[in-house]
Design a protein around this motif. Sequence first.
Motif, PDB file in Angstrom:
ATOM      1  N   GLN A 193      27.005  35.423  41.687  1.00 49.62           N
ATOM      2  CA  GLN A 193      26.277  35.944  40.763  1.00 49.62           C
ATOM      3  C   GLN A 193      25.024  36.799  41.784  1.00 49.62           C
ATOM      4  O   GLN A 193      24.712  38.105  41.380  1.00 49.62           O
ATOM      5  CB  GLN A 193      25.412  35.144  39.970  1.00 49.62           C
ATOM      6  N   LEU A 194      24.695  36.086  42.701  1.00 48.41           N
ATOM      7  CA  LEU A 194      23.455  36.927  43.477  1.00 48.41           C
ATOM      8  C   LEU A 194      24.259  38.068  44.148  1.00 48.41           C
ATOM      9  O   LEU A 194      23.623  39.295  44.602  1.00 48.41           O
ATOM     10  CB  LEU A 194      23.018  35.943  44.644  1.00 48.41           C
ATOM     11  N   LYS A 195      25.431  38.069  44.726  1.00 54.97           N
ATOM     12  CA  LYS A 195      26.220  39.160  45.297  1.00 54.97           C
ATOM     13  C   LYS A 195      26.163  40.415  44.385  1.00 54.97           C
ATOM     14  O   LYS A 195      26.187  41.486  44.619  1.00 54.97           O
ATOM     15  CB  LYS A 195      27.694  38.608  45.885  1.00 54.97           C
ATOM     16  N   LYS A 196      26.833  39.824  43.245  1.00 56.40           N
ATOM     17  CA  LYS A 196      26.884  41.037  42.305  1.00 56.40           C
ATOM     18  C   LYS A 196      25.431  41.893  41.750  1.00 56.40           C
ATOM     19  O   LYS A 196      25.460  42.858  41.551  1.00 56.40           O
ATOM     20  CB  LYS A 196      27.319  40.303  40.786  1.00 56.40           C
ATOM     21  N   ARG A 197      24.392  40.908  41.752  1.00 55.77           N
ATOM     22  CA  ARG A 197      23.201  41.527  41.507  1.00 55.77           C
ATOM     23  C   ARG A 197      22.628  42.373  42.628  1.00 55.77           C
ATOM     24  O   ARG A 197      22.295  43.441  42.388  1.00 55.77           O
ATOM     25  CB  ARG A 197      22.166  40.253  41.342  1.00 55.77           C
ATOM     26  N   GLU A 198      23.021  41.792  43.890  1.00 55.54           N
ATOM     27  CA  GLU A 198      22.748  42.864  45.080  1.00 55.54           C
ATOM     28  C   GLU A 198      23.217  44.128  45.234  1.00 55.54           C
ATOM     29  O   GLU A 198      22.795  45.164  45.339  1.00 55.54           O
ATOM     30  CB  GLU A 198      22.986  41.952  46.212  1.00 55.54           C
TER      31      GLU A 198
END
Length: 600
Positions: free
Chosen positions: A589-594
Amino acid sequence: MNLNLLLILFASAFVSAQTNTYTISFENAVHHEATIQAKFTNLENDTLSLRMSRTSPGRYALHEFAKNVYGFKATDSSGKELTVIRPDPYQWLVSGHDGTINIQYTLFANRGDGTYSQVDETHSHLNIPATFMFAPGLKERKIEVDFNVREDLGWKVATQLPLVSGTTYSAPNLYYFMDSPVEISNYSVREFKVGPNNNEQTIQLVLHHNGSEEELDQYFEQVKSVVIAEEKVYGELPKFDYGRYTFLACYIPNASGDGMEHRNSTILTSTTALADGGMKGNIGTVSHEFFHAWNVERLRPKALEPFDFEEANMSGELWFAEGFTSYYTGLSLCRAGILSADEYIEGITGTFNYVWNSPGRQFFNPVEMSYQAPFVDAATSVDPVNRGNTFISYYSYGSILGLALDLSLRENDLTLDDYMKHMWSTMGKPEKPYTLHNLREGLQVYAGENFADQFFDKYIFDSQMPDYRSLLETVGVILEQSKSRPHFGVNVSLNGDGNGEISSTPKIGSPAYRAELEEGDIITQINGENFPNGQQFTEFIGGLKIGDQLNITFERFGIQKSTQVTLEADPSYSLYTFEKKGQKPSKKQLKKRENWLWSK
């Protein structure tokens, strides 16, 4: 004299004869007047039609600019007064000339924004359609205009028009002239170059304000970061016609807040000074209008090409042209580091609620909302309308659909950025105006037929709501509605008698609507008690519970009435990052948000 020199002189004389010339001066600026003179030569027809525009590039509604014109005179080359007929409010028919017509008129101008003009002793802020009369039959002629600036006020000229010499500028034709706003004032300038070394272009910020040079320097750094972030979306800048793009900004007390895109420039106006919140409050308009340099100015709806200066301009693609631009407005500020991730995500909340809690979706889909532009785009009317129940701004609707499309594409390892690149390379860069079919076809090519057909059939040609909870969860964002906050359904404000006046149109289906309350009703009692004077009505309702029944006594047209309102759950949504709600997002999720927000 040799033949080549004769040909050059003949060509020069021919071009001169085919040039319409204007002069504008500002001796009576203190009273908001400009004096305009124009010369039309080498006329073949006995009668020349001269008009004031009824529209302006970037606007879709009618604006009757002719209402501010007076003192019109027309003469021939010898000074003889010519016959003038007014067949309609927007047109002057001049006849009896000797091949040349000279005109003069006075313009009253006192609104400094992207649509109108303003002349006073602080500046001359000119939107060309609101200022200069034109001859439709001579639209392909070159134009030269001399701005007689007030040197006593330190005025200088800033515009996307190319300089001829001194204070004289030119346009290759009427269309380019009408699309070229002008700021004349004692402004400051900052600029930088963008692009590969062999194709650098200049980005220029012209700022007329009462602030300091240090404030301008700080603001310009934000402007630069926005320009670079938006260039990354498309992979390149548009090819600006004269190698330069100019932000024409007026942040002064006598301006009116606005932003208006043009081919190689944009108007930015605000009453908020940089020192008083404008440093952050005004930058959103910079972001929105610069994105238009691609999306609208070159990636352009076919319905707006060519732009009609005599009638309203309607397009069914504004959810994309204006709406997707609005989506990138905030996103670009986040990517540029001006907004934090939390500020950006939580800032979506107001627009999200406006779109998805509007009854308007039952009447119009995004295409049909776009068709409403001539009625709502700075349009004026005196009769009440029911737009609170029937209309959703195509800016907002398209913005929230842009969010859904972006996150949906990212589930398939695609991005809205790359879809915009695709539309740019196929339609925008070659400047081929697009239709709804082209937008759908472009998404089919980029993301597949099934994906594109579902998006267009459900959300563009219908008014369904995407599954935002699931989409936002993929980037670690929570979408929630309150389960305990009560909802009344209208805004109520205190009047001078200590009672509450309903100050908004009840939304269809809301508790107030079903109770047959209406805007303008005066609430005098609730459950037998006087209206809670001294307390905000929202606070009063917030202290009650879902399901509570309120016996309302009110006055309408001087007659006392009563009704009963049953409070329901507030339909408003809230958006937060997982972290804000004490939850831990996964690495995925964090990677997608970044990747979405380009977080560092």
